[in-house]
Enzyme design. Sequence first.
Site, PDB file in Angstrom:
ATOM      1  CG  HIS A 157      -5.712  -2.473   8.844  1.00 46.78           C
ATOM      2  ND1 HIS A 157      -5.780  -1.133   9.171  1.00 46.78           N
ATOM      3  CD2 HIS A 157      -4.431  -2.841   9.114  1.00 46.78           C
ATOM      4  CE1 HIS A 157      -4.604  -0.734   9.607  1.00 46.78           C
ATOM      5  NE2 HIS A 157      -3.770  -1.741   9.596  1.00 46.78           N
ATOM      6  CG  ASP A 177      -0.286  -0.464   2.504  1.00 44.63           C
ATOM      7  OD1 ASP A 177       0.943  -0.349   2.612  1.00 44.63           O
ATOM      8  OD2 ASP A 177      -1.003  -0.952   3.404  1.00 44.63           O
ATOM      9  CD  GLU A 236      -8.601   0.810   7.746  1.00 46.10           C
ATOM     10  OE1 GLU A 236      -8.561  -0.149   8.550  1.00 46.10           O
ATOM     11  OE2 GLU A 236      -7.940   1.845   7.906  1.00 46.10           O
ATOM     12  CG  ASN A 263      -8.765  -1.803  11.908  1.00 42.95           C
ATOM     13  OD1 ASN A 263      -7.823  -2.473  11.483  1.00 42.95           O
ATOM     14  ND2 ASN A 263      -9.188  -0.712  11.300  1.00 42.95           N
TER      15      ASN A 263
HETATM   16  P1  PGA Z   1       2.383  -1.874  12.617  1.00 47.41           P
HETATM   17  O1  PGA Z   1       1.205  -1.798  11.566  1.00 47.41           O
HETATM   18  O2  PGA Z   1       3.350  -2.889  12.085  1.00 47.41           O
HETATM   19  O3  PGA Z   1       2.976  -0.490  12.634  1.00 47.41           O
HETATM   20  O4  PGA Z   1       1.781  -2.276  13.918  1.00 47.41           O
HETATM   21  C1  PGA Z   1       0.624  -2.983  11.116  1.00 47.41           C
HETATM   22  C2  PGA Z   1      -0.623  -2.664  10.348  1.00 47.41           C
HETATM   23  O5  PGA Z   1      -1.315  -1.698  10.703  1.00 47.41           O
HETATM   24  O6  PGA Z   1      -0.925  -3.387   9.387  1.00 47.41           O
END
Ligand code: PGA
Length: 250
Positions: free
Chosen positions: A138, A67, A143, A136
């Site tokens: 994702h 992304d 999302e 959450n």
């Molecule tokens: P993080 O993010 O590795 O910074 O915890 C993971 C994500 O949100 O997919």
Amino acid sequence: MKIIQTENYQLMSKLASQHVINTIKQINKPVIGLATGSTPEGLYQHLIKAYHNHEISFANVSTFNLDEYVGLHKENTNSYHYYMQKFLFNHVDIPSKNIHLPNGMANDLNNECTSYENQIQQAGGIHIQILGIGRNGHIGFNEPGTSFESQTHVIDLDESTRKANARFFDSFDNVPKQAITMGIKSIMRSTEILLLVSGSEKADALEKLLNGEVNEDFPASILQTHQNVKIIADKAALRNISCNYVSETM
Ligand code: PGA
């Protein structure tokens, strides 16, 4: 689904790197799906070390990132283009033509999404996709509520995601509201998925992924239906999970 528990973040990163290194060594032209965020930083450090030790070369490796934010220039220190240069690409021998991230500055974002999806398919698909998980549920920036049939698309970021990522920005208001992300279907087409999870703040999400119902309200739950998923998680992230089906080795 195979779950491997490590004592801590450092060992999770090391084990993940060994697996990625093996993939790079075994496949002639490996195509690797990459993730950003705090979770894979340690993995990238180990890959750089392996390159410096002449254990691997990235000359034949192609990469596709999950992304990118909409509206951030590549040079913006919060863009995922910048992150990847800083944490991996600047330190290894990957040819720049082999590096792919969605262009969040494209004039026609929908066209950019279609073109990104086509590029993945033209490369022959992703051999191994590295993933993190959001609290959450994702994966990528898909999302809750994102269709399991989605391919690369523009997504409105959840407020909770923007809050979680605000730590990297000057203020919450500066966190972009949209991103381009590979879709759930794009991710599920990968031959193998390597999910890294660290820290007690991810324990509830990991439990839901493993034990919850497969439902678009919790995007990561789809991983239950993939044929080849390895989860490397530290003890803190696995604290809600019974040890019965957790292994300590790959
Ligand atoms: P993080 O993010 O590795 O910074 O915890 C993971 C994500 O949100 O997919």
